[in-house]
Design an enzyme around this catalytic site. Structure first.
Site, PDB file in Angstrom:
ATOM      1  N   GLU A  64       0.832  -1.207   0.000  1.00 39.65           N
ATOM      2  CA  GLU A  64       0.000   0.000   0.000  1.00 39.65           C
ATOM      3  C   GLU A  64       0.868   1.258   0.000  1.00 39.65           C
ATOM      4  O   GLU A  64       0.557   2.233  -0.671  1.00 39.65           O
ATOM      5  CB  GLU A  64      -0.933   0.023   1.220  1.00 39.65           C
ATOM      6  CG  GLU A  64      -1.929  -1.122   1.289  1.00 39.65           C
ATOM      7  CD  GLU A  64      -2.976  -1.092   0.195  1.00 39.65           C
ATOM      8  OE1 GLU A  64      -3.024  -0.126  -0.594  1.00 39.65           O
ATOM      9  OE2 GLU A  64      -3.757  -2.067   0.109  1.00 39.65           O
ATOM     10  N   GLU A 101     -18.420  -6.387  -2.518  1.00 38.81           N
ATOM     11  CA  GLU A 101     -17.055  -6.889  -2.435  1.00 38.81           C
ATOM     12  C   GLU A 101     -16.917  -8.285  -3.022  1.00 38.81           C
ATOM     13  O   GLU A 101     -15.893  -8.635  -3.586  1.00 38.81           O
ATOM     14  CB  GLU A 101     -16.570  -6.899  -0.979  1.00 38.81           C
ATOM     15  CG  GLU A 101     -16.048  -5.564  -0.511  1.00 38.81           C
ATOM     16  CD  GLU A 101     -14.799  -5.100  -1.246  1.00 38.81           C
ATOM     17  OE1 GLU A 101     -14.899  -4.708  -2.431  1.00 38.81           O
ATOM     18  OE2 GLU A 101     -13.722  -5.109  -0.641  1.00 38.81           O
ATOM     19  N   ASP A 109      -4.299  -9.646  -8.670  1.00 38.12           N
ATOM     20  CA  ASP A 109      -4.639  -8.684  -9.727  1.00 38.12           C
ATOM     21  C   ASP A 109      -3.502  -7.847 -10.314  1.00 38.12           C
ATOM     22  O   ASP A 109      -3.154  -7.964 -11.487  1.00 38.12           O
ATOM     23  CB  ASP A 109      -5.777  -7.759  -9.249  1.00 38.12           C
ATOM     24  CG  ASP A 109      -5.544  -7.165  -7.853  1.00 38.12           C
ATOM     25  OD1 ASP A 109      -4.471  -7.384  -7.297  1.00 38.12           O
ATOM     26  OD2 ASP A 109      -6.450  -6.475  -7.343  1.00 38.12           O
ATOM     27  N   GLU A 135     -12.295   0.257  -9.524  1.00 37.21           N
ATOM     28  CA  GLU A 135     -11.901  -0.623 -10.635  1.00 37.21           C
ATOM     29  C   GLU A 135     -12.903  -0.629 -11.788  1.00 37.21           C
ATOM     30  O   GLU A 135     -12.521  -0.661 -12.965  1.00 37.21           O
ATOM     31  CB  GLU A 135     -11.681  -2.059 -10.141  1.00 37.21           C
ATOM     32  CG  GLU A 135     -10.380  -2.291  -9.412  1.00 37.21           C
ATOM     33  CD  GLU A 135     -10.395  -1.794  -7.973  1.00 37.21           C
ATOM     34  OE1 GLU A 135     -11.456  -1.315  -7.519  1.00 37.21           O
ATOM     35  OE2 GLU A 135      -9.354  -1.876  -7.313  1.00 37.21           O
TER      36      GLU A 135
HETATM   37  C1  DMJ Z   1      -6.339   0.445  -5.055  1.00 36.78           C
HETATM   38  O1  DMJ Z   1      -5.559   0.819  -3.974  1.00 36.78           O
HETATM   39  C2  DMJ Z   1      -5.515  -0.146  -6.161  1.00 36.78           C
HETATM   40  O2  DMJ Z   1      -6.224  -0.063  -7.345  1.00 36.78           O
HETATM   41  C3  DMJ Z   1      -5.103  -1.561  -5.896  1.00 36.78           C
HETATM   42  O3  DMJ Z   1      -4.388  -2.136  -6.941  1.00 36.78           O
HETATM   43  C4  DMJ Z   1      -6.313  -2.394  -5.614  1.00 36.78           C
HETATM   44  N1  DMJ Z   1      -7.133  -1.845  -4.607  1.00 36.78           N
HETATM   45  C5  DMJ Z   1      -7.399  -0.449  -4.514  1.00 36.78           C
HETATM   46  C6  DMJ Z   1      -8.752  -0.006  -4.969  1.00 36.78           C
HETATM   47  O4  DMJ Z   1      -9.771  -0.876  -4.822  1.00 36.78           O
END
Ligand code: DMJ
Length: 933
Positions: free
Chosen positions: A146, A387, A293, A405
């Site tokens: 993060e 979710e 992802d 997303e």
């Molecule tokens: C974001 O912090 C980024 O896109 C990450 O790759 C996935 N999760 C969150 C948003 O949902």
């Protein structure tokens, strides 16, 4: 498009221009698609696009303005209580809090959004604030992933646009790479995390003390998620190339190389979590959502940014595997890396919504359109993407933290197709955000998309990503002060300039081409633009792909469209028995169980276990069917467990200045009026005297005709309800007496009766934790007259909220206060899934899947769901699948009373009782959620 994209693309493509093969295609499509558009969705006028763009700007101001006014310098805004979230000062939310490093996260994450939204002046101010206020040396343990994507990415995105602005000569003239210096400082702080034999980073690091020092309070972890280790290369390479310090790119490359080495060699898939010391896969399920992802995203984008072929080759190898095993259009379903023909679960998570956008970048547009359309149908049902949702599009995990997303994929699909349909999709997203998530102090995450209740959180990615993608969706080239095509978006939508590809290229690239498996690349056109796959010359192309999926959710509600893999290679054969269809009273079904090697074991305590011995199956195909049957049974069990719990209720503040914009999550009661059956109850609130409501009220005139507020404790919930009812209250809200408690951090429960007949209680009763309760109490202090709506689902947020009135309620166990609470937790029965995951059917002689069962004598889910038509007819007026959960539950309860089969319990157990209380997939999802927000 960028310089290289503007060049003619031919084959073979020179190194420098190579990235343009993927980067340029999207832009090519935009140009060609918009110019050839002739039919399909009505084109949107320039005025309307501008209007929507302005709306996005206003929404951003509302979110950012409230953050700056009420939360800054805290990391995040808490939009319900309108204050900053400071780690350590709020009850811990677990790993989610690891994003918070006391470094004004939201401000840093918002930097480049300000420039994209043409707020240059505000950007200049924001940069000054970052330089003045932000400390990166806090004694706090943060997530490496993060911190990299949000903070390092935010600083680099800010730097990228700062130097762009400086070069233009008007703004940022004073800027002297200060953000880059901060980024470098942060980069060095993250490097100790890579001190493992594998080169995979530790998941967490202490910003001040690193990993190893005793004060660090971290460094004992053994596992990390694949995305956590594989989502560094863009930021780290950019940092190296901007500064000339090669070490960052080297470390990120090493981690990627290690992951590549560890891919499962026969499927070419990667698992969700990996041991950072041994490199063993800890979780062997594989999908494109949570936990994995952005690993895939960064392989493709690393190729775009760095021009390194090996990244594209790796990406294509994985992509081939994803399309072969995980993609089941329009679904994307997790599988096992060792047995990729076996689904690992029957639900999808919201994070995978980025994947259509990535497919556009890759140039594979058909499946992108299909998956995006499916996701849109789910959103249309629930206003937001929950979710997690099942393959039959019911809510599996009801939260929605305002994830970007889907907006991201919508933007890329619009760029690729020019189809105004995607503008309409964006418009819906804007409307829903304003209608359901907007609160007076920002935008609040949805706690439950079914009830419309809120959570007191506004994640920084909402500002970093959502507004960027929505604004860009409606913007014309001239609305943006720079050429967006010159940049690549990181996973947090931070902008890195493509010219980095030719800067400071000193890092050696391993030539690992020989390691790649032979690819069937007939699917890839290695010339640019890829018109064959990307965008056939038909303006109705996208529409023609979407059309068959238009009603996919309606049609599948509540039944799913799980692809039966076997059908594809055993056509003509009878489809295998699905868990949801199974009826234990059906001798034919029992026979099939036997064939699949599944037997029923009656335990001493009256429970029944389902056990599968693969070796006892009639054939290996039957054994595989049996394994899948057991897995489905586990899924069903978990689903049913959820359904058996009473859903949360909503307390909505409808009076000025809230106008329904604040929705609080409330626990139901097992007595009094059932709000799910009787719509809602609306009224002004009044505190009861005594506040605990444990004796006859001394202020009946104050609560008469109102909704009484009562404090938890001292006596039973039912007693409180009777006392306020006798005083003439039309409803009651019990507020928790444990200070600081919140539904964000504590599980909701149902208020139970007192063990006696509670039929005399006619008013609805709801429970609020202390934090939510104090929102109402504060409102009374400030506005005196506060009107609320008690319901099962938040109602329209218009100021003119409909004046409907009616009653409500629900369920119970025992707390310290002497009240009975119905705990939502249930026994977890053993299901030996590990063994089924670990051992392949071929190699292990006795594959065991074991599901314990409750001996509850209720009707079987197969009986509840065996008639899709009937079930479909039970959807409510809103057509919401999730409400079916309740209806099915009710249906189940009714049938239980009348169905003679329920008494077969002792001999032939009802399948409902056979369903194991299986929590693992929920726990797994929670883990993934923790691993990656
Ligand atoms: C974001 O912090 C980024 O896109 C990450 O790759 C996935 N999760 C969150 C948003 O949902």
């Amino acid at each position: 498009m960028s310089e290289a994209g503007g060049r003619g693309c031919g084959s073979p493509v020179p190194q420098r221009a190579r990235w343009s093969l993927v980067a340029a295609t999207a832009a090519f499509c935009l140009v060609s698609a918009t110019s050839v558009w002739t039919a399909g969705a009505e084109p949107m006028s320039r005025e309307e696009k501008q209007k929507l763009g302005n709306q996005v700007l206003e929404m951003f101001d509302h979110a950012y303005g409230n953050y700056m006014e009420h939360a800054y310098p805290a990391d995040e805004l808490m939009p319900l209580t309108c204050r900053g979230r400071v780690r350590g000062q709020e009850p811990s939310r677990g790993d989610v809090d690891d994003a918070l490093g006391k470094f004004s996260l939201t401000l840093i994450d918002s930097l480049d959004t300000l420039v994209v939204l043409n707020k240059t002046k505000e950007f200049e101010d924001a940069v000054r604030k970052v330089l003045r206020d932000v400390n990166l040396d806090n004694d706090v343990v943060v997530s490496v992933f993060e911190t990299n994507i949000r903070v390092l990415g935010g600083l680099l995105g800010g730097h990228s646009l700062a130097i762009m602005l400086k070069e233009k000569g008007e703004y940022m003239q004073w800027y002297n790479d200060e953000l880059l210096q901060m980024a470098k400082q942060l980069g060095y702080k993250l490097l100790p995390a890579f001190n493992t034999t594998s080169g995979l980073p530790y998941p967490r690091i202490n910003l001040k003390f690193g990993i190893r020092k005793p004060e660090a309070r971290t460094g004992t972890e053994t596992d990390t998620c694949t995305a956590c280790a594989g989502t560094l290369i863009l930021e780290f390479a950019a940092l190296s190339r901007f500064t000339g310090a090669t070490i960052f790119e080297e470390y990120a490359r090493k981690a990627l190389d290690f992951l590549w080495e560890k891919r499962q060699r026969s499927s070419n898939l990667v698992g969700v979590t990996i041991n950072i010391h041994t490199g063993d896969w800890v979780r062997k399920d594989s999908g494109v959502g949570a936990g994995i992802d952005s690993y895939y995203e960064y392989l493709l984008k690393a190729y775009v940014l760095l021009g390194d072929d090996s990244f594209l080759e790796r990406f294509n190898t994985h992509y081939d595997a994803i399309m072969r095993y995980i993609s089941q259009p329009p679904l994307l379903l997790d599988v096992h890396i060792h047995k990729p023909m076996l689904n690992a679960r029957t639900w999808m998570d919201a994070l995978l919504a980025f994947f259509p956008g990535l497919q556009v970048l890759k140039g594979d547009i058909r499946p992108a359109i299909e998956t995006h359309e499916m996701l849109y149908q789910v959103i249309k049902k629930h206003n937001f993407l929950p979710e997690a949702f099942t393959t039959d599009f019911r809510v599996h995990w009801a939260q929605h933290p305002l994830r970007p997303e889907f907006a991201e994929s919508t933007y890329f699909l619009y760029k690729a197709t020019g189809d105004p349909y995607y503008l309409e999709v964006g418009k819906t997203l804007i409307e829903n955000l304003n209608k359901y998530a907007r609160v007076p102090c920002g935008f609040a995450a949805m706690k439950d998309v079914r009830t419309g209740s809120h959570e007191d959180r506004m994640d920084s990615f909402f500002l970093a990503e959502m507004f960027k993608y929505l604004y860009l969706l409606f913007a014309d080239k001239e609305d943006i002060i720079f050429d967006i095509e010159d940049y690549i978006f990181t996973t947090e939508a931070h902008l890195l300039p493509l010219w980095l590809s030719t800067t400071n290229q000193s890092i050696s690239k391993k030539n690992t081409t020989s390691e790649y498996t032979e690819l069937d690349d007939s699917n890839f056109d290695w010339t640019c633009p890829n018109t064959q796959i990307l965008f056939p010359n038909d303006p109705l192309y996208a529409q023609s792909i979407r059309e068959p999926l238009k009603n996919v959710v309606d049609k599948s509600c509540p039944r799913g469209i799980i692809r039966v893999r076997e059908e594809s290679f055993r056509s003509g054969a009878k489809p295998p028995l699905r868990a949801r269809d199974f009826m234990a009273t059906n001798p034919e079904h029992l026979e099939i169980l036997k064939k699949m090697g599944v037997s029923l074991i009656h335990l001493k305590d009256g429970r029944v276990q389902l056990v599968q011995h693969a070796i006892q199956a009639a054939s290996s195909i039957d054994a595989e069917d049996g394994l899948r049957f057991m897995q489905e049974m586990i899924e069903l069990s978990s689903q049913q467990q959820k359904e058996q719990q009473l859903p949360p209720r909503a307390v909505q503040i409808v009076s000025h200045p809230f106008f329904g914009r604040v929705v609080l999550t409330a626990g139901p009661a097992q007595f009094g009026l059932d709000l799910s059956k009787h719509k809602e109850t609306r009224g002004f609130v009044a505190s009861s005297k005594p506040y605990n409501g444990c004796s006859e009220l001394t202020n009946p005139e104050a609560v008469m005709g109102k909704i009484a507020l009562i404090q938890r404790g001292q006596c039973m919930f039912a007693e409180k309800a009777r006392n306020i009812q006798n005083a003439g209250a039309i409803g009651g809200i019990v507020i928790d007496d444990n200070e600081g408690s919140s539904s964000d951090t504590a599980p909701l429960f149902q208020m139970a009766g007192d063990g006696k007949d509670t039929d005399d209680i006619k008013i609805p009763m709801l429970f609020l934790f202390s934090k939510e309760g104090s929102i109402i109490l504060d409102a009374i202090r400030e506005y005196e007259e506060v009107e609320v709506l008690l319901s099962d689902k938040a109602k329209d947020r218009d100021p003119e909220m409909e004046n409907e009135e009616q009653p409500s309620s629900e369920n119970d166990s025992q707390n310290q206060s002497g009240e009975q609470i119905s705990s939502s937790s249930q026994e977890v029965d053993l299901v030996d899934q590990e063994s089924s995951e670990e051992n392949s059917l071929n190699s292990h002689p006795e594959l065991l899947s074991l599901a314990d069962v409750d001996n509850a004598a209720s009707i079987s889910p197969s009986e509840q769901t065996s008639n899709p038509t009937e079930n479909h007819e039970t959807t409510n007026l809103n057509g919401e699948c999730t409400d079916l959960d309740n209806q099915l539950q009710e249906q189940s309860e009714t049938e239980e009373d009348s169905n003679p089969n329920v008494s077969w319990g002792k001999k032939v157990q009802p399948i409902d009782s056979i369903l194991a209380d299986w929590n693992e997939d929920i726990e797994a999802f929670e883990m993934m959620e923790k691993d990656e927000l």
